[in-house]
Design a protein around this motif. Structure first.
Motif, PDB file in Angstrom:
ATOM      1  N   THR A  60      35.658  26.688 -21.016  1.00 28.04           N
ATOM      2  CA  THR A  60      35.724  25.314 -20.517  1.00 28.04           C
ATOM      3  C   THR A  60      34.530  24.497 -20.996  1.00 28.04           C
ATOM      4  O   THR A  60      33.519  25.042 -21.422  1.00 28.04           O
ATOM      5  CB  THR A  60      35.755  25.297 -18.980  1.00 28.04           C
ATOM      6  OG1 THR A  60      34.535  25.845 -18.491  1.00 28.04           O
ATOM      7  CG2 THR A  60      36.938  26.064 -18.445  1.00 28.04           C
ATOM      8  N   GLU A  61      34.685  23.196 -20.893  1.00 38.59           N
ATOM      9  CA  GLU A  61      33.610  22.242 -21.151  1.00 38.59           C
ATOM     10  C   GLU A  61      33.495  21.325 -19.938  1.00 38.59           C
ATOM     11  O   GLU A  61      34.506  20.865 -19.389  1.00 38.59           O
ATOM     12  CB  GLU A  61      33.906  21.408 -22.398  1.00 38.59           C
ATOM     13  CG  GLU A  61      33.552  22.092 -23.701  1.00 38.59           C
ATOM     14  CD  GLU A  61      32.067  22.192 -23.933  1.00 38.59           C
ATOM     15  OE1 GLU A  61      31.329  21.323 -23.419  1.00 38.59           O
ATOM     16  OE2 GLU A  61      31.629  23.125 -24.616  1.00 38.59           O
ATOM     17  N   THR A  62      32.268  21.065 -19.529  1.00 43.12           N
ATOM     18  CA  THR A  62      32.023  20.245 -18.347  1.00 43.12           C
ATOM     19  C   THR A  62      31.970  18.766 -18.718  1.00 43.12           C
ATOM     20  O   THR A  62      31.300  18.383 -19.684  1.00 43.12           O
ATOM     21  CB  THR A  62      30.700  20.642 -17.674  1.00 43.12           C
ATOM     22  OG1 THR A  62      30.748  22.036 -17.358  1.00 43.12           O
ATOM     23  CG2 THR A  62      30.470  19.836 -16.411  1.00 43.12           C
ATOM     24  N   VAL A  63      32.669  17.959 -17.977  1.00 43.76           N
ATOM     25  CA  VAL A  63      32.614  16.500 -18.152  1.00 43.76           C
ATOM     26  C   VAL A  63      31.233  16.021 -17.708  1.00 43.76           C
ATOM     27  O   VAL A  63      30.733  16.428 -16.663  1.00 43.76           O
ATOM     28  CB  VAL A  63      33.720  15.808 -17.336  1.00 43.76           C
ATOM     29  CG1 VAL A  63      33.669  14.300 -17.539  1.00 43.76           C
ATOM     30  CG2 VAL A  63      35.085  16.351 -17.733  1.00 43.76           C
ATOM     31  N   GLN A  64      30.615  15.160 -18.502  1.00 50.00           N
ATOM     32  CA  GLN A  64      29.258  14.715 -18.212  1.00 50.00           C
ATOM     33  C   GLN A  64      29.108  13.220 -18.475  1.00 50.00           C
ATOM     34  O   GLN A  64      30.004  12.587 -19.016  1.00 50.00           O
ATOM     35  CB  GLN A  64      28.261  15.486 -19.078  1.00 50.00           C
ATOM     36  CG  GLN A  64      28.562  15.406 -20.566  1.00 50.00           C
ATOM     37  CD  GLN A  64      27.673  16.317 -21.386  1.00 50.00           C
ATOM     38  OE1 GLN A  64      26.487  16.391 -21.134  1.00 50.00           O
ATOM     39  NE2 GLN A  64      28.246  17.003 -22.358  1.00 50.00           N
ATOM     40  N   ARG A  65      27.978  12.691 -18.091  1.00 55.23           N
ATOM     41  CA  ARG A  65      27.652  11.289 -18.347  1.00 55.23           C
ATOM     42  C   ARG A  65      26.619  11.187 -19.469  1.00 55.23           C
ATOM     43  O   ARG A  65      25.801  12.093 -19.652  1.00 55.23           O
ATOM     44  CB  ARG A  65      27.109  10.601 -17.096  1.00 55.23           C
ATOM     45  CG  ARG A  65      28.163  10.253 -16.077  1.00 55.23           C
ATOM     46  CD  ARG A  65      27.608   9.325 -15.001  1.00 55.23           C
ATOM     47  NE  ARG A  65      28.629   8.926 -14.059  1.00 55.23           N
ATOM     48  CZ  ARG A  65      29.447   7.895 -14.233  1.00 55.23           C
ATOM     49  NH1 ARG A  65      29.351   7.163 -15.320  1.00 55.23           N
ATOM     50  NH2 ARG A  65      30.354   7.597 -13.329  1.00 55.23           N
ATOM     51  N   GLY A  66      26.670  10.083 -20.199  1.00 59.82           N
ATOM     52  CA  GLY A  66      25.718   9.870 -21.283  1.00 59.82           C
ATOM     53  C   GLY A  66      26.038   8.591 -22.030  1.00 59.82           C
ATOM     54  O   GLY A  66      26.923   7.819 -21.633  1.00 59.82           O
ATOM     55  N   ASP A  67      25.308   8.353 -23.094  1.00 64.09           N
ATOM     56  CA  ASP A  67      25.518   7.175 -23.938  1.00 64.09           C
ATOM     57  C   ASP A  67      26.372   7.559 -25.131  1.00 64.09           C
ATOM     58  O   ASP A  67      26.226   8.645 -25.695  1.00 64.09           O
ATOM     59  CB  ASP A  67      24.179   6.608 -24.429  1.00 64.09           C
ATOM     60  CG  ASP A  67      23.302   6.163 -23.271  1.00 64.09           C
ATOM     61  OD1 ASP A  67      23.845   5.925 -22.175  1.00 64.09           O
ATOM     62  OD2 ASP A  67      22.075   6.056 -23.462  1.00 64.09           O
ATOM     63  N   ARG A 361      29.842  27.225 -17.862  1.00 66.77           N
ATOM     64  CA  ARG A 361      30.501  26.552 -18.975  1.00 66.77           C
ATOM     65  C   ARG A 361      31.595  27.407 -19.606  1.00 66.77           C
ATOM     66  O   ARG A 361      32.656  26.922 -19.963  1.00 66.77           O
ATOM     67  CB  ARG A 361      29.446  26.183 -20.018  1.00 66.77           C
ATOM     68  CG  ARG A 361      30.004  25.529 -21.256  1.00 66.77           C
ATOM     69  CD  ARG A 361      28.879  25.120 -22.148  1.00 66.77           C
ATOM     70  NE  ARG A 361      29.394  24.669 -23.442  1.00 66.77           N
ATOM     71  CZ  ARG A 361      28.642  24.230 -24.421  1.00 66.77           C
ATOM     72  NH1 ARG A 361      27.345  24.166 -24.269  1.00 66.77           N
ATOM     73  NH2 ARG A 361      29.166  23.849 -25.563  1.00 66.77           N
ATOM     74  N   THR A 362      31.376  28.710 -19.793  1.00 64.13           N
ATOM     75  CA  THR A 362      32.334  29.566 -20.487  1.00 64.13           C
ATOM     76  C   THR A 362      32.476  30.883 -19.771  1.00 64.13           C
ATOM     77  O   THR A 362      31.640  31.269 -18.923  1.00 64.13           O
ATOM     78  CB  THR A 362      31.882  29.833 -21.934  1.00 64.13           C
ATOM     79  OG1 THR A 362      30.594  30.446 -21.893  1.00 64.13           O
ATOM     80  CG2 THR A 362      31.794  28.539 -22.727  1.00 64.13           C
ATOM     81  N   ASN A 363      33.576  31.634 -20.113  1.00 63.22           N
ATOM     82  CA  ASN A 363      33.813  32.992 -19.617  1.00 63.22           C
ATOM     83  C   ASN A 363      33.813  33.060 -18.092  1.00 63.22           C
ATOM     84  O   ASN A 363      33.049  33.796 -17.486  1.00 63.22           O
ATOM     85  CB  ASN A 363      32.773  33.962 -20.188  1.00 63.22           C
ATOM     86  CG  ASN A 363      32.912  34.095 -21.679  1.00 63.22           C
ATOM     87  OD1 ASN A 363      33.979  33.809 -22.233  1.00 63.22           O
ATOM     88  ND2 ASN A 363      31.855  34.531 -22.339  1.00 63.22           N
ATOM     89  N   GLN A 364      34.692  32.281 -17.476  1.00 59.15           N
ATOM     90  CA  GLN A 364      34.824  32.301 -16.035  1.00 59.15           C
ATOM     91  C   GLN A 364      36.132  32.994 -15.643  1.00 59.15           C
ATOM     92  O   GLN A 364      37.106  33.000 -16.392  1.00 59.15           O
ATOM     93  CB  GLN A 364      34.817  30.868 -15.490  1.00 59.15           C
ATOM     94  CG  GLN A 364      33.444  30.211 -15.533  1.00 59.15           C
ATOM     95  CD  GLN A 364      32.455  30.946 -14.672  1.00 59.15           C
ATOM     96  OE1 GLN A 364      32.737  31.335 -13.548  1.00 59.15           O
ATOM     97  NE2 GLN A 364      31.274  31.176 -15.208  1.00 59.15           N
TER      98      GLN A 364
END
Length: 426
Positions: A60-67, A361-364
């Motif tokens: 998986t990839e986590t949704v995050q905030r940024g520019d 993030r991965t392997n859950q």
């Protein structure tokens, strides 16, 4: 009779021996079987139970905030913005060169000293000829006055019929002739005065002055060199204002329609890693760049913008990795571009959102993932802006067969022109 008893006793004796042999064999077999069972019992172990099915893991990839920033990438070069080439104003010989490359000069400062080729003898000859013409002019004016006086007297006599017609006409012609000679001498005097003035000005131009303030960036003059005024040769030297430079970027034709005057542009250069300079787009040159668009080659156009250089860190000729900013959003909800597939019919995108119990993030451990539609905004080379459908902290399942994207600054190839960005994840 003695025969029957003997016959009856012989049969049991024979049966007894044979039975004992069979009994012994049976007992030995039983003993061997028992020993083998004991050995088998001692060394045999039951097979381990069948393993339980291994849990399926999700990436998986986590949704995050940024520019996020959407931009057009181009390679370019720095070049001089304001400069002036210095030429000699008169013909002569270079006596001395007073500056070298890198010197700072002010406007009006002498940079080269010349020895003009105008000889002094010519000046003296022109002065003497001018004096002679002025003397002739004085004499001719006196003759003109006398001719006018004679004509006036002849006019009075003619009114009294006291002179001949020939004398009257002769005096009138003398007046016109004297006036013409005066005008001719005046013309010669003006010609000599102009020549003398030019020669004297030429001799006075022994100094070549800097036309602008700036830095000397090239010097071609040398002591003893002969130069000719107005001759199209290599300039004596070049002076440039290095406090402001021009960036010339080569942009692919497919990206040119995205650009417009006044848009923000910035660049980096290998000499100063981690530092960038910015400016405003000034001009798109409307003809193809040299060497592009010929014989099947991709067409590029030169795009210009200026950048301030107060510390003079930048130098002409440096390479530049340029980005023209099309759009940018600060503190946006970001998702790796690799997780977004093809759009649905309504323009949305479908992603799989992992269960809330996953924490890394991965392997859950596998949890139920649910499909969800999202809408995206601008995109960079690595990230997309999520307008709706996801919140920061949620985890999106990486599609099977796709590697988890690494969020890092991309370095595009120098000869291509592709949209890039520099995401700033929090």
């Amino acid at each position: 009779m003695t025969v029957e008893p003997i016959a009856k006793s012989a049969s049991p004796i024979a049966f007894g021996h044979s039975g004992r042999r069979w009994l012994t064999a049976i007992l030995a077999l039983l003993i061997a079987l028992g020993a083998g069972f004991l050995v088998w019992k001692a060394f045999w172990q039951p097979p381990p139970p069948a393993p339980k099915p291994a849990p399926v893991y999700l990436q998986t990839e986590t949704v995050q905030r940024g520019d996020i920033e959407q931009a057009v990438f181009a390679s370019g070069k720095l070049q001089l913005h304001k400069y002036s080439d210095v030429f000699g104003q008169v013909s002569g010989q270079i006596k001395d060169v007073l500056v070298t490359v890198g010197d700072e000069v002010k406007s009006g400062k002498m940079v080269v000293e010349l020895t003009p080729t105008v000889p002094s003898a010519r000046l003296e000859s022109n002065r003497a000829q001018l004096a002679r013409l002025r003397a002739e002019l004085s004499d001719q004016r006196a003759q003109q006055d006398f001719a006018e006086l004679q004509f006036k007297r002849q006019t009075q006599l003619k009114a009294e019929n006291a002179t001949r017609e020939e004398s009257f006409e002769s005096s009138r012609m003398s007046v016109y002739s004297a006036a013409a000679r005066v005008e001719a001498i005046n013309a010669q005097i003006r010609q000599i005065e102009a020549t003398l003035k030019d020669d004297e000005e030429t001799r006075s131009h022994t100094q070549v002055l800097a036309p602008i303030s700036g830095t000397v960036v090239s010097v071609a003059a040398r002591s003893g060199q002969m130069i000719a005024a107005g001759q199209a040769t290599v300039p004596l030297l070049r002076i440039a204002d290095l406090s402001r430079l021009t960036v010339q970027a080569r942009v692919a034709e497919i990206d040119v329609p995205l650009l417009h005057k006044g848009m923000t542009a910035y660049f980096t250069t290998p000499g100063y890693p981690g530092k960038r300079w910015s400016g405003k787009l000034r001009q798109v040159i409307p003809v193809p760049a040299d060497g592009s668009g010929e014989q099947g080659k991709q067409t590029f156009y030169n795009v210009l913008f200026e950048v301030d250089n107060p510390q003079q860190e930048l130098m002409s000729g440096m390479s530049a990795q340029v980005r023209f900013v099309l759009a940018q959003v600060h503190d946006a909800v970001l998702l790796p571009l690799a997780l977004v597939g093809k759009p649905e019919a309504d323009g949305s995108y479908l992603v799989q959102v992992a269960g809330a119990s996953q924490t890394t993030r991965t392997n859950q451990a596998n949890q139920q993932s649910t499909p969800r539609k999202i809408k995206i905004g601008i995109r960079s080379e690595q990230m997309v802006q999520v307008l709706s459908g996801l919140e920061p902290g949620e985890r999106v399942v990486v599609p099977a067969g796709a590697a988890a994207p690494a969020v890092k600054k991309a370095v595009p190839p120098p000869a291509a022109s592709v949209p890039v960005s520099i995401p700033k994840a929090r």
